[in-house]
Design an enzyme around this catalytic site. Structure first.
Site, PDB file in Angstrom:
ATOM      1  N   SER A 155       0.888  -1.171   0.000  1.00 24.65           N
ATOM      2  CA  SER A 155       0.000   0.000   0.000  1.00 24.65           C
ATOM      3  C   SER A 155       0.919   1.211   0.000  1.00 24.65           C
ATOM      4  O   SER A 155       2.093   1.103   0.385  1.00 24.65           O
ATOM      5  CB  SER A 155      -0.846  -0.008   1.276  1.00 24.65           C
ATOM      6  OG  SER A 155      -1.479   1.241   1.468  1.00 24.65           O
ATOM      7  N   TYR A 202      -1.715  -1.368  10.449  1.00 19.59           N
ATOM      8  CA  TYR A 202      -1.739  -1.536   8.990  1.00 19.59           C
ATOM      9  C   TYR A 202      -0.390  -1.106   8.402  1.00 19.59           C
ATOM     10  O   TYR A 202       0.188  -1.797   7.568  1.00 19.59           O
ATOM     11  CB  TYR A 202      -2.887  -0.695   8.414  1.00 19.59           C
ATOM     12  CG  TYR A 202      -3.176  -0.929   6.949  1.00 19.59           C
ATOM     13  CD1 TYR A 202      -3.868  -2.063   6.507  1.00 19.59           C
ATOM     14  CD2 TYR A 202      -2.772   0.000   5.990  1.00 19.59           C
ATOM     15  CE1 TYR A 202      -4.148  -2.256   5.157  1.00 19.59           C
ATOM     16  CE2 TYR A 202      -3.051  -0.192   4.644  1.00 19.59           C
ATOM     17  CZ  TYR A 202      -3.740  -1.317   4.226  1.00 19.59           C
ATOM     18  OH  TYR A 202      -4.009  -1.513   2.888  1.00 19.59           O
TER      19      TYR A 202
HETATM   20  N1  LIG Z   1      -8.568  -0.355  -1.458  1.00 20.34           N
HETATM   21  C1  LIG Z   1      -7.547   0.422  -1.227  1.00 20.34           C
HETATM   22  O1  LIG Z   1      -7.694   1.667  -1.225  1.00 20.34           O
HETATM   23  C2  LIG Z   1      -6.180  -0.175  -1.009  1.00 20.34           C
HETATM   24  C3  LIG Z   1      -5.076   0.688  -1.021  1.00 20.34           C
HETATM   25  C4  LIG Z   1      -3.805   0.159  -0.823  1.00 20.34           C
HETATM   26  C5  LIG Z   1      -3.640  -1.199  -0.634  1.00 20.34           C
HETATM   27  N2  LIG Z   1      -4.715  -2.018  -0.606  1.00 20.34           N
HETATM   28  C6  LIG Z   1      -4.461  -3.449  -0.429  1.00 20.34           C
HETATM   29  O2  LIG Z   1      -4.967  -4.136  -1.547  1.00 20.34           O
HETATM   30  C7  LIG Z   1      -5.215  -5.504  -1.202  1.00 20.34           C
HETATM   31  C8  LIG Z   1      -6.589  -5.903  -1.717  1.00 20.34           C
HETATM   32  O3  LIG Z   1      -7.565  -5.185  -1.001  1.00 20.34           O
HETATM   33  P1  LIG Z   1      -8.834  -4.506  -1.699  1.00 20.34           P
HETATM   34  O4  LIG Z   1      -8.788  -3.070  -1.388  1.00 20.34           O
HETATM   35  O5  LIG Z   1      -8.954  -4.955  -3.095  1.00 20.34           O
HETATM   36  O6  LIG Z   1     -10.004  -5.080  -0.764  1.00 20.34           O
HETATM   37  P2  LIG Z   1     -11.132  -6.181  -1.023  1.00 20.34           P
HETATM   38  O7  LIG Z   1     -11.770  -6.382   0.300  1.00 20.34           O
HETATM   39  O8  LIG Z   1     -11.993  -5.788  -2.158  1.00 20.34           O
HETATM   40  O9  LIG Z   1     -10.291  -7.460  -1.402  1.00 20.34           O
HETATM   41  C9  LIG Z   1      -9.542  -8.153  -0.421  1.00 20.34           C
HETATM   42  C10 LIG Z   1      -9.515  -9.616  -0.754  1.00 20.34           C
HETATM   43  O10 LIG Z   1      -8.729 -10.315   0.208  1.00 20.34           O
HETATM   44  C11 LIG Z   1      -9.481 -11.450   0.658  1.00 20.34           C
HETATM   45  N3  LIG Z   1      -9.082 -11.843   2.006  1.00 20.34           N
HETATM   46  C12 LIG Z   1      -9.240 -11.169   3.182  1.00 20.34           C
HETATM   47  N4  LIG Z   1      -8.756 -11.917   4.198  1.00 20.34           N
HETATM   48  C13 LIG Z   1      -8.286 -13.067   3.654  1.00 20.34           C
HETATM   49  C14 LIG Z   1      -7.655 -14.225   4.168  1.00 20.34           C
HETATM   50  N5  LIG Z   1      -7.418 -14.368   5.478  1.00 20.34           N
HETATM   51  N6  LIG Z   1      -7.296 -15.203   3.310  1.00 20.34           N
HETATM   52  C15 LIG Z   1      -7.533 -15.086   1.988  1.00 20.34           C
HETATM   53  N7  LIG Z   1      -8.128 -14.031   1.437  1.00 20.34           N
HETATM   54  C16 LIG Z   1      -8.496 -13.029   2.263  1.00 20.34           C
HETATM   55  C17 LIG Z   1     -10.930 -10.997   0.600  1.00 20.34           C
HETATM   56  O11 LIG Z   1     -11.801 -12.109   0.591  1.00 20.34           O
HETATM   57  C18 LIG Z   1     -10.904 -10.249  -0.724  1.00 20.34           C
HETATM   58  O12 LIG Z   1     -10.990 -11.148  -1.784  1.00 20.34           O
HETATM   59  C19 LIG Z   1      -5.073  -5.578   0.314  1.00 20.34           C
HETATM   60  O13 LIG Z   1      -3.817  -6.135   0.627  1.00 20.34           O
HETATM   61  C20 LIG Z   1      -5.140  -4.118   0.751  1.00 20.34           C
HETATM   62  O14 LIG Z   1      -4.474  -3.898   1.956  1.00 20.34           O
HETATM   63  C21 LIG Z   1      -5.985  -1.539  -0.800  1.00 20.34           C
END
Ligand SMILES: NC(=O)c1ccc[n+]([C@@H]2O[C@H](COP(=O)([O-])OP(=O)(O)OC[C@H]3O[C@@H](n4cnc5c(N)ncnc54)[C@H](O)[C@@H]3O)[C@@H](O)[C@H]2O)c1
Length: 293
Positions: A142, A154
């Site tokens: 992130s 986080y």
């Molecule tokens: N959305 C944002 O603004 C943002 C910004 C920076 C980084 N991220 C990172 O991006 C990645 C994806 O997140 P997102 O924003 O797409 O959210 P999201 O909730 O849409 O997707 C997250 C995915 O991870 C899965 N997941 C959660 N816990 C799990 C576990 N224990 N085992 C297996 N799968 C699991 C969920 O089922 C989902 O499919 C994460 O690592 C998040 O920290 C997100």
């Protein structure tokens, strides 16, 4: 890795948000795509959508479950001849301040967001190296892994992912497996509706409800997916998504440099520090950026 068609990608958290954006892009590029997550209904829907584009499979796997990782890797070896691209993307949001967080919540955030990434690497990397084929590992951190913004648990996990991947890039420099770290800003996903943390529900939104309207400015996951595809094809280590982060990053790096002791230093100590600490990957990234100018 230029030639992706017919190769196999495994994406954790590939049924939703950024992971799904990456899955769509890699599927479009002709890869077999295997996604995992923890919500059966979401996995089924994502697989259905991806299957319209190419070969896609969805499995339930919790990234904290090392045995399940090994079992899946064995099966993917049999059914697909192994994994060529690994995307460690699954994660949960948790932005409560450290003073409010419990030890259980620390374990939860770190186990999923950091140890989950290592579980993927430790399971698949030896197999990828043994295959002798070109491979690529992308891990989602992130921008919160490069900027210590509030949300200490986080940030600790995401800084951990960046450090893990920078060191891994150095360790794998002479191997056919390349690595990238993805550091997105705010992306329109389901992260605010993800699995709940243990204990009392705590605020998940940056700035709480009084913050800026994030939904207006958030990037689309598909755009992030395009950047990941580019990074795999062009072997780029840092995958930054937002030009808007330049100023914020410069402030952090300047603040660190402004805190370095200003004496001349000891040349012998300098040689030792350089020998132990220098990561040639930084020099390679700078040289590649220079040649693109
Ligand atoms: N959305 C944002 O603004 C943002 C910004 C920076 C980084 N991220 C990172 O991006 C990645 C994806 O997140 P997102 O924003 O797409 O959210 P999201 O909730 O849409 O997707 C997250 C995915 O991870 C899965 N997941 C959660 N816990 C799990 C576990 N224990 N085992 C297996 N799968 C699991 C969920 O089922 C989902 O499919 C994460 O690592 C998040 O920290 C997100």
């Amino acid at each position: 890795m230029q030639d992706l068609a017919g190769k196999t990608a495994f994406i954790t958290g590939g049924d939703s948000g950024i992971g799904f954006g990456v899955a769509q892009t890699l599927c479009q590029a002709g890869m077999n795509v295997v996604i995992c997550g923890v919500v059966a209904e979401s996995l089924t829907g994502a697989q259905r959508e991806l299957s319209r584009v190419g070969r896609a499979e969805a499995v339930t796997l919790d990234v904290r479950d090392r045995e399940a990782f090994t079992d899946l890797a064995d099966r993917l070896d049999r059914d697909y001849g192994g994994v060529d691209v690994l995307v460690n993307n699954a994660g949960v949001g948790f932005l409560a301040p450290a003073v409010e967080a419990s030890f259980e919540q620390w374990d939860w955030v770190l186990d999923i967001n950091l140890t989950g990434v290592f579980n993927g690497i430790r399971t698949f990397l030896p197999r990828m190296l043994a295959s002798g084929r070109p491979g690529h590992i992308v891990s989602t951190a992130s921008i919160g892994g490069l900027l210590g913004t509030p949300g200490a648990l986080y940030a600790a996990a995401k800084f951990g992912v960046v450090g893990l991947m920078e060191a891994l890039a150095a360790e794998l420099r002479d191997s056919p497996v390349k690595v990238s770290v993805l550091t997105p800003g705010i992306v329109r996903t389901n992260i605010h509706n993800g699995p709940p943390p243990p204990g009392d529900a705590l605020p998940h939104l940056p700035g709480g409800t009084a913050g800026p309207d994030l939904s207006l400015a958030a990037m689309q996951p598909r755009e992030v997916g395009e950047r990941v595809l580019e990074a795999i094809q062009e072997d780029r280590f840092y995958v930054l998504t937002h030009a808007e982060h330049r100023e914020l990053l410069a402030r952090r790096f300047d603040a660190i440099l402004a805190s370095v002791p200003t004496d001349e230093g000891d040349p012998r100590r300098a040689a030792v520090e350089r020998a132990v600490l220098a990561n040639p990957v930084y020099d390679e990234i700078l040289a590649a950026a220079e040649s693109r100018r």
